[in-house]
Design an enzyme around this catalytic site. Structure first.
Site, PDB file in Angstrom:
ATOM      1  N   GLY A   1       3.134  10.363   7.413  1.00  0.00           N
ATOM      2  CA  GLY A   1       2.643  10.705   6.086  1.00  0.00           C
ATOM      3  C   GLY A   1       3.022   9.577   5.154  1.00  0.00           C
ATOM      4  O   GLY A   1       2.862   8.405   5.494  1.00  0.00           O
ATOM      5  N   GLU A   2       3.554   9.909   4.000  1.00  0.00           N
ATOM      6  CA  GLU A   2       3.999   8.891   3.050  1.00  0.00           C
ATOM      7  C   GLU A   2       5.470   9.155   2.765  1.00  0.00           C
ATOM      8  O   GLU A   2       5.833  10.187   2.223  1.00  0.00           O
ATOM      9  CB  GLU A   2       3.162   8.981   1.765  1.00  0.00           C
ATOM     10  N   SER A   3       6.315   8.217   3.154  1.00  0.00           N
ATOM     11  CA  SER A   3       7.759   8.473   3.140  1.00  0.00           C
ATOM     12  C   SER A   3       8.288   8.767   1.747  1.00  0.00           C
ATOM     13  O   SER A   3       9.165   9.629   1.577  1.00  0.00           O
ATOM     14  CB  SER A   3       8.518   7.291   3.764  1.00  0.00           C
TER      15      SER A   3
ATOM     16  N   CYS B   1       6.521   7.446  12.434  1.00  0.00           N
ATOM     17  CA  CYS B   1       6.032   6.629  11.318  1.00  0.00           C
ATOM     18  C   CYS B   1       6.874   6.882  10.065  1.00  0.00           C
ATOM     19  O   CYS B   1       8.002   6.429   9.988  1.00  0.00           O
ATOM     20  CB  CYS B   1       4.546   6.880  11.084  1.00  0.00           C
TER      21      CYS B   1
ATOM     22  N   ARG C   1       9.617  -0.778   5.685  1.00  0.00           N
ATOM     23  CA  ARG C   1       8.481   0.079   5.352  1.00  0.00           C
ATOM     24  C   ARG C   1       7.186  -0.736   5.291  1.00  0.00           C
ATOM     25  O   ARG C   1       7.156  -1.839   4.777  1.00  0.00           O
ATOM     26  CB  ARG C   1       8.762   0.761   4.007  1.00  0.00           C
TER      27      ARG C   1
ATOM     28  N   ILE D   1      -0.361   3.146  11.996  1.00  0.00           N
ATOM     29  CA  ILE D   1      -1.084   3.306  10.738  1.00  0.00           C
ATOM     30  C   ILE D   1      -0.101   3.056   9.590  1.00  0.00           C
ATOM     31  O   ILE D   1       0.798   3.859   9.345  1.00  0.00           O
ATOM     32  CB  ILE D   1      -1.687   4.722  10.611  1.00  0.00           C
ATOM     33  N   ARG D   2      -0.243   1.922   8.920  1.00  0.00           N
ATOM     34  CA  ARG D   2       0.698   1.537   7.849  1.00  0.00           C
ATOM     35  C   ARG D   2       2.135   1.728   8.328  1.00  0.00           C
ATOM     36  O   ARG D   2       2.974   2.314   7.639  1.00  0.00           O
ATOM     37  CB  ARG D   2       0.439   2.341   6.572  1.00  0.00           C
TER      38      ARG D   2
ATOM     39  N   HIS E   1       2.224   7.015  16.159  1.00  0.00           N
ATOM     40  CA  HIS E   1       1.888   8.435  16.036  1.00  0.00           C
ATOM     41  C   HIS E   1       1.557   9.042  17.399  1.00  0.00           C
ATOM     42  O   HIS E   1       0.383   9.169  17.757  1.00  0.00           O
ATOM     43  CB  HIS E   1       0.678   8.603  15.119  1.00  0.00           C
TER      44      HIS E   1
ATOM     45  N   GLU F   1       1.541  12.023  18.223  1.00  0.00           N
ATOM     46  CA  GLU F   1       0.934  13.344  18.054  1.00  0.00           C
ATOM     47  C   GLU F   1      -0.589  13.313  18.000  1.00  0.00           C
ATOM     48  O   GLU F   1      -1.232  14.369  18.073  1.00  0.00           O
ATOM     49  CB  GLU F   1       1.477  14.022  16.785  1.00  0.00           C
TER      50      GLU F   1
END
Length: 213
Positions: free
Chosen positions: A58-60, A90, A119, A151-152, A192, A194
């Site tokens: 997600g976005e940390s 991630c 990051r 992804i990022r 990821h 998952e």
């Protein structure tokens, strides 16, 4: 009152998936597919009932803020420090790292891994990529590489003496960059697992949780 994260592990462990932001549903499905009872976690009372915790991508910085809003940051950090097994993918890797480079001002991490993580190390969304990895510790009866989706994504720049490196990128400009680690009951991946349908890393984490009992 049962302390947070002190549930007794049974033959079917109950594993929580932090469900404040990010791809929690995919982790729930993967955990259920390998035989765990998977439950979303948003509150401290839910955390107290699990044998292990998954922190999704997600976005940390957003997850960090939401952990504080839901008054879950300190209970979760304390549970991990007390031995609750944890698996981060991630953004989850960033949140489990002891040290973070490239974070925003005031960003906090939960700890659990004696690593330094950078990051967004691989670049922006447009720089997302896929590659095959050899990952230590997974089912050695299956010799297929792990197909990893980045992804990022972060990468690990430094590891402490107790940290086991599970995987590193093997080719290209990022060759040698560490992307999967484990320290006792805490593991993390830059990628990821998952979303690929390969359940071996989730099975490995379930085994870590079961062995704790």
């Amino acid at each position: 009152m049962t302390p947070v994260g002190s549930a007794t592990v049974t033959s079917q462990p109950t594993i929580g998936v932090l469900a404040l932001q990010g791809d929690s549903r995919e982790h729930v499905a993967a955990l259920e597919a390998v035989g765990a009872a998977a439950v979303p976690v948003r509150r401290e009372r839910e955390l107290s009932r699990v044998d292990g915790i998954v922190i999704p991508g997600g976005e940390s910085t957003t997850i960090d803020k939401l952990l504080r809003v839901f008054e879950l940051f300190d209970p979760l950090a304390q549970a991990i420090a007390a031995g609750l097994p944890a698996f981060g993918s991630c953004a989850g890797m960033i949140l489990l790292a002891a040290r973070v480079h490239g974070g925003i001002e005031g960003q906090r991490s939960l700890g659990g891994l004696d690593v330094t993580v950078r990051r967004n190390a691989f670049g922006r969304q447009v720089d997302s990529f896929e590659t095959d990895l050899v990952v230590a510790g997974i089912d050695d009866s299956d010799e297929r590489p792990v197909h990893a989706v980045f992804i990022r994504a972060p990468w690990v720049e430094e590891v402490g003496p107790a940290v086991q490196v599970l995987a590193a990128v093997e080719a290209g400009p990022a060759a040698g960059r560490i992307v999967a680690v484990r320290e006792r009951g805490v593991m993390a991946t830059s990628f990821h697992p998952e979303i690929t349908g390969d359940l071996r890393l989730h099975r490995m984490f379930v085994q870590i949780v079961t062995d704790r009992g």
